[in-house]
Motif scaffolding. Sequence first.
Motif, PDB file in Angstrom:
ATOM      1  N   SER B  47      34.981  46.779  42.304  1.00 52.97           N
ATOM      2  CA  SER B  47      33.869  46.365  41.463  1.00 52.97           C
ATOM      3  C   SER B  47      34.289  46.330  39.996  1.00 52.97           C
ATOM      4  O   SER B  47      34.942  47.243  39.512  1.00 52.97           O
ATOM      5  N   GLY B  48      33.924  45.253  39.333  1.00 55.33           N
ATOM      6  CA  GLY B  48      34.251  45.118  37.925  1.00 55.33           C
ATOM      7  C   GLY B  48      35.632  44.565  37.661  1.00 55.33           C
ATOM      8  O   GLY B  48      36.043  44.432  36.513  1.00 55.33           O
ATOM      9  N   ALA B  49      36.352  44.204  38.722  1.00 56.84           N
ATOM     10  CA  ALA B  49      37.710  43.696  38.553  1.00 56.84           C
ATOM     11  C   ALA B  49      37.716  42.307  37.914  1.00 56.84           C
ATOM     12  O   ALA B  49      38.731  41.890  37.357  1.00 56.84           O
ATOM     13  N   GLY B  50      36.588  41.606  38.020  1.00 55.15           N
ATOM     14  CA  GLY B  50      36.518  40.277  37.415  1.00 55.15           C
ATOM     15  C   GLY B  50      36.517  39.145  38.436  1.00 55.15           C
ATOM     16  O   GLY B  50      36.661  37.979  38.069  1.00 55.15           O
ATOM     17  N   LYS B  51      36.318  39.478  39.703  1.00 53.28           N
ATOM     18  CA  LYS B  51      36.351  38.467  40.763  1.00 53.28           C
ATOM     19  C   LYS B  51      35.264  37.407  40.576  1.00 53.28           C
ATOM     20  O   LYS B  51      35.536  36.216  40.618  1.00 53.28           O
ATOM     21  N   SER B  52      34.033  37.882  40.399  1.00 57.93           N
ATOM     22  CA  SER B  52      32.930  36.927  40.254  1.00 57.93           C
ATOM     23  C   SER B  52      33.145  36.046  39.036  1.00 57.93           C
ATOM     24  O   SER B  52      32.909  34.837  39.083  1.00 57.93           O
ATOM     25  N   THR B  53      33.569  36.660  37.948  1.00 56.32           N
ATOM     26  CA  THR B  53      33.788  35.887  36.736  1.00 56.32           C
ATOM     27  C   THR B  53      34.870  34.841  36.980  1.00 56.32           C
ATOM     28  O   THR B  53      34.730  33.687  36.562  1.00 56.32           O
TER      29      THR B  53
HETATM   30  N1  LIG Z   1      27.417  38.196  31.654  1.00 48.66           N
HETATM   31  C1  LIG Z   1      28.178  39.247  31.339  1.00 48.66           C
HETATM   32  N2  LIG Z   1      28.063  39.857  30.144  1.00 48.66           N
HETATM   33  C2  LIG Z   1      28.841  40.901  29.813  1.00 48.66           C
HETATM   34  N3  LIG Z   1      29.780  41.423  30.602  1.00 48.66           N
HETATM   35  C3  LIG Z   1      29.946  40.876  31.808  1.00 48.66           C
HETATM   36  C4  LIG Z   1      29.160  39.758  32.252  1.00 48.66           C
HETATM   37  N4  LIG Z   1      29.553  39.419  33.494  1.00 48.66           N
HETATM   38  C5  LIG Z   1      30.534  40.271  33.820  1.00 48.66           C
HETATM   39  N5  LIG Z   1      30.776  41.147  32.821  1.00 48.66           N
HETATM   40  C6  LIG Z   1      31.798  42.202  32.816  1.00 48.66           C
HETATM   41  O1  LIG Z   1      33.001  41.641  33.241  1.00 48.66           O
HETATM   42  C7  LIG Z   1      33.690  42.499  34.114  1.00 48.66           C
HETATM   43  C8  LIG Z   1      33.977  41.799  35.414  1.00 48.66           C
HETATM   44  O2  LIG Z   1      32.752  41.527  36.071  1.00 48.66           O
HETATM   45  P1  LIG Z   1      32.665  40.757  37.446  1.00 48.66           P
HETATM   46  O3  LIG Z   1      31.229  40.618  37.779  1.00 48.66           O
HETATM   47  O4  LIG Z   1      33.467  39.527  37.380  1.00 48.66           O
HETATM   48  O5  LIG Z   1      33.353  41.771  38.434  1.00 48.66           O
HETATM   49  P2  LIG Z   1      33.462  41.723  40.014  1.00 48.66           P
HETATM   50  O6  LIG Z   1      34.881  41.916  40.339  1.00 48.66           O
HETATM   51  O7  LIG Z   1      32.783  40.514  40.535  1.00 48.66           O
HETATM   52  O8  LIG Z   1      32.661  42.998  40.422  1.00 48.66           O
HETATM   53  P3  LIG Z   1      31.649  43.244  41.633  1.00 48.66           P
HETATM   54  O9  LIG Z   1      32.487  43.532  42.820  1.00 48.66           O
HETATM   55  O10 LIG Z   1      30.877  44.443  41.185  1.00 48.66           O
HETATM   56  O11 LIG Z   1      30.801  42.026  41.766  1.00 48.66           O
HETATM   57  C9  LIG Z   1      32.840  43.738  34.247  1.00 48.66           C
HETATM   58  O12 LIG Z   1      33.332  44.696  33.364  1.00 48.66           O
HETATM   59  C10 LIG Z   1      31.475  43.277  33.825  1.00 48.66           C
HETATM   60  O13 LIG Z   1      30.766  44.323  33.232  1.00 48.66           O
END
Ligand SMILES: Nc1ncnc2c1ncn2[C@@H]1O[C@H](COP(=O)(O)OP(=O)(O)OP(=O)(O)O)[C@@H](O)[C@H]1O
Lengths: 222, 404
Positions: B47-53
């Motif tokens: 979680s938070g690795a940045g996958k969704s982004t």
């Molecule tokens: N809209 C946003 N505004 C500010 N910070 C963001 C935003 N979206 C993501 N982040 C930050 O970017 C980082 C990566 O988020 P992301 O959602 O891509 O992680 P993830 O790997 O998809 O995690 P998860 O498994 O929890 O979905 C996190 O630190 C998150 O807090």
Amino acid sequence: MNNETDWDYLVPLLQKAFGETLWMVSISLLIAGVAGLALGLAVYVTRRGNFLENRIVFTVLNLLINTIRPIPFIIFVFAVGPLTMALVGRTIGIEAAIPPMAIMAAVAFARLVEQNLVALDPGVVEAARAMGASRWRIVWSVLIPEALGPLILAFTFLTIAVIDMSAVVGMIGAGGLGDFAIRHGYQRFNWEVVWATVAIIIVLVQLVQVLGNALARKALRR
Amino acid sequence: MSTTAPPMVSFRHAVKTFPAKSGEVRAVDDVTLDIRTGEIFGVIGYSGAGKSTLVRLINALEPATAGEVIVDGQDVTALPERELRRVRAGIGMIFQQFNLLSSRTVAGNVGYALAVAGWPREERKDRIAELLDFVGLADKARQYPSQLSGGQKQRVGIARALATNPKILLADEATSALDPETTQDVLDLLRRVNSELGVTVVVITHEMDVVKYACDRVAVMEGGKVVEHGDVYSVFARPEHRATRRFVGTALRDRPSPAALERLRHRHPGRIVTVAVREDGASSTDLTRALREHPVDGTIIYGGIVEIAERPYGSLTLELAGEDAAIAGFITDLSSTTSVLDLGTAEHPLADPDAVGPRATTASPEGDEGPSSPTLPQAVDTDRLADADSPTWNPFTHLRRWRR
Ligand SMILES: Nc1ncnc2c1ncn2[C@@H]1O[C@H](COP(=O)(O)OP(=O)(O)OP(=O)(O)O)[C@@H](O)[C@H]1O
Ligand SMILES: [Mg+2]
């Protein structure tokens, strides 16, 4: 208390007052519904993180709503006197009642609209964006339909609040049921008339609530 | 899958930052990566690795801060909003929470995607029927999402995402809200989408099983960076990065957690080693041979072997009994063909740097490396990791290579 209430004399007056109330409430609701929806949407879409994010617009609109809403309605009616004068050319009577009612109701409705939109799952908006939907398409084809049930309930709540306001504007000679109850009941120590009017208002409010609940249930039938 | 075709998605030094209280978050940090046309590509990370982004850069739901994101030959970072809407219509996306419109029926949800894409009304009906048929929900067309199970909702999501014949399907934790069996069904459907419709699928997940089951290639993300990527088997069979090793460990549970190791030491005070078992199967044969050739007794006390990408993968943990010199010879011998992790003895214990699961009794100060998935109790603590990199600490007697 009078020995005898002259209903033959009062019933036509009551009918007229009822008509005036319906008229004031309808016009105010119409204006407040449209303006409040627009204002609520504007606050929602300019909120931080939403798709027309705009700090300045959001802050101004939010401040406007927060400033007007807590003003006691009776004071508000007098406070917007100059505006009412400019809009309808007079500060007493039924037309003069509509601007303060419409403005106060619009502001209240804007907040209700915004709260219901904020409560929506942002995921559906994201899904629509991912499909390539434009912003306005998202507003009318996602936000409003998804929040329709709660919006109907909010509008029902607003209708009742406006009925309440319409009784208060009797103070500025705007006619309607409130004016009737004060003039022919309270001021003549005729409690019968007061209670009769109260009963009519209660029935009206109940009808509105039942109708609103039914419509909302239909919208939420999913 | 053709490797000569140009990649469907190319990240070139892609960066995405978000403003945060203290400076900025680098959600995607200089990622350069190709997703090949026609493959199922996994993105795994905590979680938070940045996958969704990262995947949101593909359909530009998030605009990149720097770098290029080339989707089907077009750099989407350079496009204005109007153009982007057209690009997005050619990319399907499904979500963990399904994100269906609750005010519309199943057919209405699928039809919505068609309406957005500007399909004429009279053509929509047939297309909706065809899509619902493909996902096996033909009989649910008139139901509302609230009347469906999670798996059915995700099928609607998939039908909706496929409505406009996209070339790419992005699946953001699409199975994370589903039970294991339904997950399997949805993954099977995604595999069909890939094989029958030729859609390139990008699967984001924090579950190793999803990658194991569905993906051709995988990228492992940590702290916004892609720390490792390649074929699923090579990445997981020879994980180079700590994060990858932890994923492998959590998914297989073939290696004892620190707490389990502690318990093992009570029962087995002798020398404990973990022997890797890899695809060619030679390592277990080698183990048998080494045990025969050296005056050492080996008792299997822990382990597990499963398949990854249809090839064997796992490890066995043994207690060795014998002369010190014999044991050393045994380990050296075995290390020449497979990897052996020396865990020491009860008296002189050595830690497994990639151990996952509950820690042993005396916990060191909290040294988490970032947020970890809730399903994952706790892994290595950082001071051990620091030790792992220092020259004096060497749990692997000879290795660092997990040989084929
Ligand atoms: N809209 C946003 N505004 C500010 N910070 C963001 C935003 N979206 C993501 N982040 C930050 O970017 C980082 C990566 O988020 P992301 O959602 O891509 O992680 P993830 O790997 O998809 O995690 P998860 O498994 O929890 O979905 C996190 O630190 C998150 O807090
Ligand atoms: Mg995510």
